[in-house]
Design an enzyme around this catalytic site. Structure first.
Site, mmCIF file in Angstrom:
data_model
loop_
_atom_site.group_PDB
_atom_site.id
_atom_site.type_symbol
_atom_site.label_atom_id
_atom_site.label_comp_id
_atom_site.label_asym_id
_atom_site.label_seq_id
_atom_site.Cartn_x
_atom_site.Cartn_y
_atom_site.Cartn_z
ATOM 1 N N ARG A 111 15.580 -8.316 3.022
ATOM 2 C CA ARG A 111 15.954 -8.325 1.606
ATOM 3 C C ARG A 111 15.162 -7.208 0.933
ATOM 4 O O ARG A 111 13.967 -7.042 1.186
ATOM 5 C CB ARG A 111 15.590 -9.670 0.975
ATOM 6 C CG ARG A 111 15.666 -9.637 -0.541
ATOM 7 C CD ARG A 111 15.573 -10.994 -1.154
ATOM 8 N NE ARG A 111 16.792 -11.751 -0.925
ATOM 9 C CZ ARG A 111 17.114 -12.872 -1.570
ATOM 10 N NH1 ARG A 111 16.283 -13.368 -2.465
ATOM 11 N NH2 ARG A 111 18.242 -13.490 -1.323
ATOM 12 N N LYS A 154 0.828 -1.210 0.000
ATOM 13 C CA LYS A 154 0.000 0.000 0.000
ATOM 14 C C LYS A 154 0.858 1.255 0.000
ATOM 15 O O LYS A 154 0.381 2.358 0.181
ATOM 16 C CB LYS A 154 -0.926 0.002 1.217
ATOM 17 C CG LYS A 154 -1.881 -1.170 1.236
ATOM 18 C CD LYS A 154 -2.731 -1.160 2.495
ATOM 19 C CE LYS A 154 -3.405 -2.508 2.701
ATOM 20 N NZ LYS A 154 -3.753 -2.757 4.085
#
Ligand code: NCD
Length: 311
Positions: A104, A82
């Site tokens: 990551r 979002k």
């Protein structure tokens, strides 16, 4: 070792040889004797903004083997999608009492930014085209298991060097330990600047001289997801010049080992018969990844307790 590097594991570039050696030694000790659950009651956040199977699972297994609880957040199942900013996400998750953040991210440097804003250790599980320190550590560990040393070995790293964080972290580590590193790939994926990185680093645009007499052949995937333009004419052309086939592997030493960080695309960068040959240590790399990640987690989260137990 800089202060920021001692509390976090962000890259191989900032790690001194003794710190690397200590992690390799600890992983070897853990292979002989499974570690105690020194991280019982601790919570580790595994925050992945890029797809991953083996690295994420490997960190989770490592953390749990040490007794820690893991919380995994992936980009496609959270407010990351979002548009929540990286630091907002990290502050929110940090508020849930996590003791370490393994992350990551597609942008080079993202874990370094996070490390400056949180009071818990941050472990880089791959940042863009930059570094993947635990992969280089597990690769060094695997090489040592088979060759007993790194100094003086000829290591060929073949494929998409430009986009590979695995190549960068390995390059730092292996050259620091005295290996001769031969990088090989098409000119567009192996710019000339790489040769200037240091003594013992060679660049080859042809596979044959790179493989000639090599002790270790490390094959890399073409990182299509990091390319916005075409870097080579066609897959068929790439295979023709750069695929590590059984026939080409005969140029390497008869006892050469073949490595690949995964995921591998059989028939493109590596022949299926090479991936499955007795010279392949690709599955061992995966097993060794858990040992290395346990050593890293223990060192960052329970250094004093670990030293006491090993004494
Ligand atoms: C590598 C990565 O993500 O950098 N994979 C891994 O961590 N084992 C290499 C790749 O994706 O090709």
């Amino acid at each position: 070792m800089g202060e920021s590097q001692s509390r976090h594991l962000l890259g191989i570039a900032g790690l001194e040889r003794p710190a690397i050696q200590a992690l390799l030694d600890r992983a070897a000790a853990m292979q002989r004797r499974p570690p105690e659950k020194l991280l019982a009651g601790r919570r580790v956040l595994v925050l992945f903004y890029e797809p991953s199977t083996r690295t994420r699972t490997s960190f989770e297994v490592a953390a749990r083997r040490l007794g820690a609880e893991t919380v995994s957040v992936t980009a496609s199942a959270s407010s990351i999608e979002k548009g929540e900013s990286l630091l907002d996400t990290v502050y929110t998750l940090r508020a849930m009492a996590v003791d370490a953040i393994i992350m990551r991210h597609g942008e080079s440097g993202a874990p370094f930014l996070v490390a400056r804003h949180v009071d818990v250790p941050v472990i880089n599980a791959g940042d863009g085209m930059h570094e993947h320190p635990t992969q280089a550590l597990l690769d060094a560990f695997t090489i040592l298991r088979h060759k007993g040393r790194i100094a003086g070995l000829n290591v060929a790293i073949v494929g998409d060097i430009l986009h590979s964080r695995v190549a960068r972290s390995n390059l730092w580590l292996l050259s620091r330990f005295g290996a001769r590193v031969r990088l090989c790939g098409p000119p567009s994926l192996l710019p000339a600047e790489f040769a200037a990185l240091g003594a013992g680093i060679e660049c080859h645009h042809q596979l044959e001289p790179a493989l000639d007499g090599a002790d270790v052949v490390m094959v890399l995937r073409i990182q299509m997801e990091r390319m916005r333009e075409a870097f080579f004419p066609s897959e068929a052309e790439y295979v023709h010049y750069y695929s590590v086939t059984a026939e080409r592997l005969r140029l390497a030493r008869p006892d050469a080992i073949v490595m690949h960080p995964g995921p591998m695309i059989r028939g493109v960068e590596i022949g299926a018969e090479v991936a499955d040959s007795p010279q392949s240590v690709i599955r061992e790399q995966v097993e060794n990844g858990v040992l290395i990640r346990m050593a890293v987690l223990e060192q960052l989260l329970a250094p004093a307790e670990a030293a006491e137990k090993s004494a």
